[in-house]
Write a protein that holds these residues in place. Structure first.
Motif, PDB file in Angstrom:
ATOM      1  N   ILE A 141     -14.577   3.911  -4.783  1.00 45.50           N
ATOM      2  CA  ILE A 141     -13.326   3.564  -5.466  1.00 45.50           C
ATOM      3  C   ILE A 141     -12.146   4.564  -5.543  1.00 45.50           C
ATOM      4  O   ILE A 141     -10.914   4.158  -5.410  1.00 45.50           O
ATOM      5  CB  ILE A 141     -13.703   3.383  -6.952  1.00 45.50           C
ATOM      6  CG1 ILE A 141     -14.394   2.180  -7.246  1.00 45.50           C
ATOM      7  CG2 ILE A 141     -12.415   3.106  -8.049  1.00 45.50           C
ATOM      8  CD1 ILE A 141     -14.953   1.989  -8.736  1.00 45.50           C
ATOM      9  N   VAL A 162     -17.331   1.176   0.267  1.00 50.05           N
ATOM     10  CA  VAL A 162     -16.050   1.801   0.001  1.00 50.05           C
ATOM     11  C   VAL A 162     -16.007   2.470  -1.385  1.00 50.05           C
ATOM     12  O   VAL A 162     -16.089   1.637  -2.159  1.00 50.05           O
ATOM     13  CB  VAL A 162     -15.009   0.681   0.400  1.00 50.05           C
ATOM     14  CG1 VAL A 162     -13.443   1.273   0.209  1.00 50.05           C
ATOM     15  CG2 VAL A 162     -15.136   0.096   1.712  1.00 50.05           C
ATOM     16  N   GLN A 176     -11.179   5.606  -2.820  1.00 47.95           N
ATOM     17  CA  GLN A 176     -10.728   5.437  -1.564  1.00 47.95           C
ATOM     18  C   GLN A 176      -9.754   4.119  -1.772  1.00 47.95           C
ATOM     19  O   GLN A 176      -8.500   3.932  -1.359  1.00 47.95           O
ATOM     20  CB  GLN A 176     -11.808   5.037  -0.205  1.00 47.95           C
ATOM     21  CG  GLN A 176     -12.451   6.030   0.170  1.00 47.95           C
ATOM     22  CD  GLN A 176     -13.415   5.719   1.039  1.00 47.95           C
ATOM     23  OE1 GLN A 176     -14.801   5.268   0.655  1.00 47.95           O
ATOM     24  NE2 GLN A 176     -13.053   5.250   2.422  1.00 47.95           N
ATOM     25  N   ILE A 177     -10.065   3.184  -2.661  1.00 50.20           N
ATOM     26  CA  ILE A 177      -9.467   2.035  -2.749  1.00 50.20           C
ATOM     27  C   ILE A 177      -8.119   2.212  -3.365  1.00 50.20           C
ATOM     28  O   ILE A 177      -7.232   1.579  -3.148  1.00 50.20           O
ATOM     29  CB  ILE A 177     -10.495   0.901  -3.774  1.00 50.20           C
ATOM     30  CG1 ILE A 177     -11.756   0.511  -2.853  1.00 50.20           C
ATOM     31  CG2 ILE A 177      -9.752  -0.035  -4.121  1.00 50.20           C
ATOM     32  CD1 ILE A 177     -12.677  -0.115  -3.558  1.00 50.20           C
ATOM     33  N   HIS A 233      -5.779  -7.122  -3.718  1.00 48.67           N
ATOM     34  CA  HIS A 233      -6.441  -6.426  -2.586  1.00 48.67           C
ATOM     35  C   HIS A 233      -7.495  -5.479  -3.229  1.00 48.67           C
ATOM     36  O   HIS A 233      -8.761  -5.360  -2.231  1.00 48.67           O
ATOM     37  CB  HIS A 233      -5.220  -5.572  -1.729  1.00 48.67           C
ATOM     38  CG  HIS A 233      -5.592  -5.004  -0.661  1.00 48.67           C
ATOM     39  ND1 HIS A 233      -6.174  -5.600   0.341  1.00 48.67           N
ATOM     40  CD2 HIS A 233      -5.841  -3.352  -0.379  1.00 48.67           C
ATOM     41  CE1 HIS A 233      -6.433  -5.025   1.480  1.00 48.67           C
ATOM     42  NE2 HIS A 233      -6.246  -3.383   0.867  1.00 48.67           N
ATOM     43  N   ALA A 234      -7.557  -5.006  -4.096  1.00 47.55           N
ATOM     44  CA  ALA A 234      -8.563  -3.993  -4.720  1.00 47.55           C
ATOM     45  C   ALA A 234      -9.814  -4.968  -4.976  1.00 47.55           C
ATOM     46  O   ALA A 234     -10.778  -4.271  -4.601  1.00 47.55           O
ATOM     47  CB  ALA A 234      -8.003  -3.435  -5.974  1.00 47.55           C
ATOM     48  N   LEU A 276     -11.734  -5.216  -1.575  1.00 42.97           N
ATOM     49  CA  LEU A 276     -12.197  -4.051  -1.195  1.00 42.97           C
ATOM     50  C   LEU A 276     -13.453  -3.726  -2.068  1.00 42.97           C
ATOM     51  O   LEU A 276     -14.424  -3.125  -1.488  1.00 42.97           O
ATOM     52  CB  LEU A 276     -11.267  -2.978  -1.177  1.00 42.97           C
ATOM     53  CG  LEU A 276      -9.813  -2.772  -0.375  1.00 42.97           C
ATOM     54  CD1 LEU A 276      -8.827  -1.849  -0.643  1.00 42.97           C
ATOM     55  CD2 LEU A 276     -10.485  -3.069   1.123  1.00 42.97           C
ATOM     56  N   LEU A 277     -13.504  -3.857  -3.296  1.00 41.54           N
ATOM     57  CA  LEU A 277     -14.456  -3.624  -4.301  1.00 41.54           C
ATOM     58  C   LEU A 277     -15.891  -4.417  -3.921  1.00 41.54           C
ATOM     59  O   LEU A 277     -16.861  -3.986  -4.270  1.00 41.54           O
ATOM     60  CB  LEU A 277     -14.264  -4.041  -5.614  1.00 41.54           C
ATOM     61  CG  LEU A 277     -13.293  -2.924  -6.248  1.00 41.54           C
ATOM     62  CD1 LEU A 277     -12.854  -3.436  -7.572  1.00 41.54           C
ATOM     63  CD2 LEU A 277     -13.865  -1.518  -6.661  1.00 41.54           C
ATOM     64  N   ARG A 289     -17.048  -4.308 -10.152  1.00 37.94           N
ATOM     65  CA  ARG A 289     -17.961  -4.276  -8.756  1.00 37.94           C
ATOM     66  C   ARG A 289     -19.344  -4.624  -9.417  1.00 37.94           C
ATOM     67  O   ARG A 289     -20.276  -5.268  -8.625  1.00 37.94           O
ATOM     68  CB  ARG A 289     -17.802  -2.698  -8.146  1.00 37.94           C
ATOM     69  CG  ARG A 289     -19.095  -2.338  -7.172  1.00 37.94           C
ATOM     70  CD  ARG A 289     -18.605  -1.281  -6.492  1.00 37.94           C
ATOM     71  NE  ARG A 289     -17.798  -1.457  -5.378  1.00 37.94           N
ATOM     72  CZ  ARG A 289     -17.381  -0.535  -4.566  1.00 37.94           C
ATOM     73  NH1 ARG A 289     -17.543   0.734  -4.883  1.00 37.94           N
ATOM     74  NH2 ARG A 289     -16.612  -0.626  -3.602  1.00 37.94           N
ATOM     75  N   GLU A 335      -5.789   3.079  -0.844  1.00 34.27           N
ATOM     76  CA  GLU A 335      -5.270   1.974   0.022  1.00 34.27           C
ATOM     77  C   GLU A 335      -4.502   0.895  -0.738  1.00 34.27           C
ATOM     78  O   GLU A 335      -3.959  -0.205  -0.062  1.00 34.27           O
ATOM     79  CB  GLU A 335      -6.652   1.286   0.547  1.00 34.27           C
ATOM     80  CG  GLU A 335      -7.102   2.339   1.513  1.00 34.27           C
ATOM     81  CD  GLU A 335      -8.591   1.645   2.114  1.00 34.27           C
ATOM     82  OE1 GLU A 335      -8.430   0.302   2.498  1.00 34.27           O
ATOM     83  OE2 GLU A 335      -9.435   2.376   2.515  1.00 34.27           O
ATOM     84  N   CYS A 336      -4.322   0.736  -2.056  1.00 34.04           N
ATOM     85  CA  CYS A 336      -3.643  -0.306  -2.629  1.00 34.04           C
ATOM     86  C   CYS A 336      -2.359   0.238  -3.217  1.00 34.04           C
ATOM     87  O   CYS A 336      -1.617  -0.621  -3.929  1.00 34.04           O
ATOM     88  CB  CYS A 336      -4.621  -0.776  -4.000  1.00 34.04           C
ATOM     89  SG  CYS A 336      -6.125  -1.596  -3.463  1.00 34.04           S
ATOM     90  N   HIS A 344       0.429  -1.233   0.048  1.00 32.30           N
ATOM     91  CA  HIS A 344      -0.048  -0.161   0.111  1.00 32.30           C
ATOM     92  C   HIS A 344       0.801   1.269   0.016  1.00 32.30           C
ATOM     93  O   HIS A 344       0.374   2.244  -0.226  1.00 32.30           O
ATOM     94  CB  HIS A 344      -0.903   0.063   1.294  1.00 32.30           C
ATOM     95  CG  HIS A 344      -0.056  -0.091   2.501  1.00 32.30           C
ATOM     96  ND1 HIS A 344       0.078  -1.292   2.959  1.00 32.30           N
ATOM     97  CD2 HIS A 344       0.004   0.716   3.503  1.00 32.30           C
ATOM     98  CE1 HIS A 344       0.964  -1.042   4.269  1.00 32.30           C
ATOM     99  NE2 HIS A 344       0.953   0.263   4.425  1.00 32.30           N
TER     100      HIS A 344
END
Length: 279
Positions: free
Chosen positions: A242, A240, A244-245, A230-231, A234-235, A273, A248-249, A188
């Motif tokens: 996108i 959450v 933000q995602i 990881h994305a 989160l999706l 998604r 975080e990645c 990240h």
């Protein structure tokens, strides 16, 4: 990449390993073994690395891993509980002639296939029960259920081959294991290849060659796959955003994130998604 050569203990009066491993025994470093392996994830989720494949695993997943295919299953976070049924067998237990029987042609083909596969057993729901039974059965039933399970995997399930090129070069000093651990802990952040190379005590050019030789992919490609995996997790949470995602990645801008996501998954994050919630 020299994965450790794992040797699980075999119970007395059994010709192959059939056990349940739960946290903390679930957590093993990058490793390989001569035995073919069937893995059923009873609980947990995270990232699977099988040969040159990087992807997700979750509860209910079933994997078949051929002889000497290196692999590592890393749970999503350190406090997560994971449990897996592990079936390991050396094909030599069948001797030189048994597998040559015409009735076992599909079993023989499966055993000789030195690749990693994801097994879709939705049309054969009894398969998992058979695999779980192997943990407690003994005697003739033990070997009989194994053959039945292998025949079912080889002929009656939908299998997706995960691995591409075989990995036949191994790091004797465990450097790759350290690199994998570092990458999982810092993906990240803004990881630079020269920093990872310095950690491995190599020049950047030597590290690039070393990593490519031993994993069949570039380090930047591996890092991208870890970030996108990881994305994808989160999706699945529609709360959450996108926007933000991608932070975080480890991405600095959403344009690069969208481009790299599409390179790996073939579709954009928003389309990915949408597919999740359409199914």
């Amino acid at each position: 990449m020299r994965p450790i050569v794992q040797k699980l203990p075999r119970q007395e009066f059994k010709s192959f390993v059939s056990i349940t491993l739960s946290t903390p025994l679930f957590e093993t470093p990058w490793h390989r073994h001569v035995e073919n392996e069937v893995l059923y994830i009873q609980e947990g989720f995270g990232t699977a690395i099988i040969g040159d494949f990087v992807g997700e695993f979750s509860t209910g997943d079933l994997f078949y891993i051929g002889s000497n295919v290196p692999h590592w299953f890393r749970k999503a976070h350190k406090d997560l509980f994971c449990s897996v049924v592990v079936i390991q067998f050396d094909q030599r237990i069948f001797g030189h002639t048994f597998l040559k029987m015409p009735e076992l042609a599909e079993v023989r083909k499966l055993i000789k296939l030195n690749q990693g596969m994801a097994v879709d057993y939705s049309s054969q729901p009894e398969l998992v029960k058979k695999i779980q039974q192997l943990v407690t059965t003994e005697g003739f039933e033990h070997i009989g259920i194994l053959l039945h399970a292998l025949h079912t995997i080889g002929t009656k399930t939908q299998n997706t081959t995960l691995t591409n090129e075989p990995i036949d070069s191994f790091d004797s000093k465990g450097i790759i294991d350290e690199v994998l651990e570092y990458t999982f802990n810092h993906f990240h952040q803004n990881i630079k290849v020269d920093e990872v190379a310095a950690m491995a005590k190599m020049s950047t050019s030597n590290f690039r060659r070393f990593f490519k030789l031993n994993t069949k992919k570039s380090y930047s490609g591996f890092l991208k796959e870890i970030r996108i995996a990881h994305a994808c997790k989160l999706l699945k949470d529609k709360n959450v955003f996108i926007s933000q995602i991608f932070h975080e990645c480890g991405y600095r801008n959403i344009t690069n994130f969208n481009r790299q996501f599409k390179e790996v998954k073939g579709i954009t994050p928003s389309a990915y998604r949408a597919e999740i919630y359409r199914s």
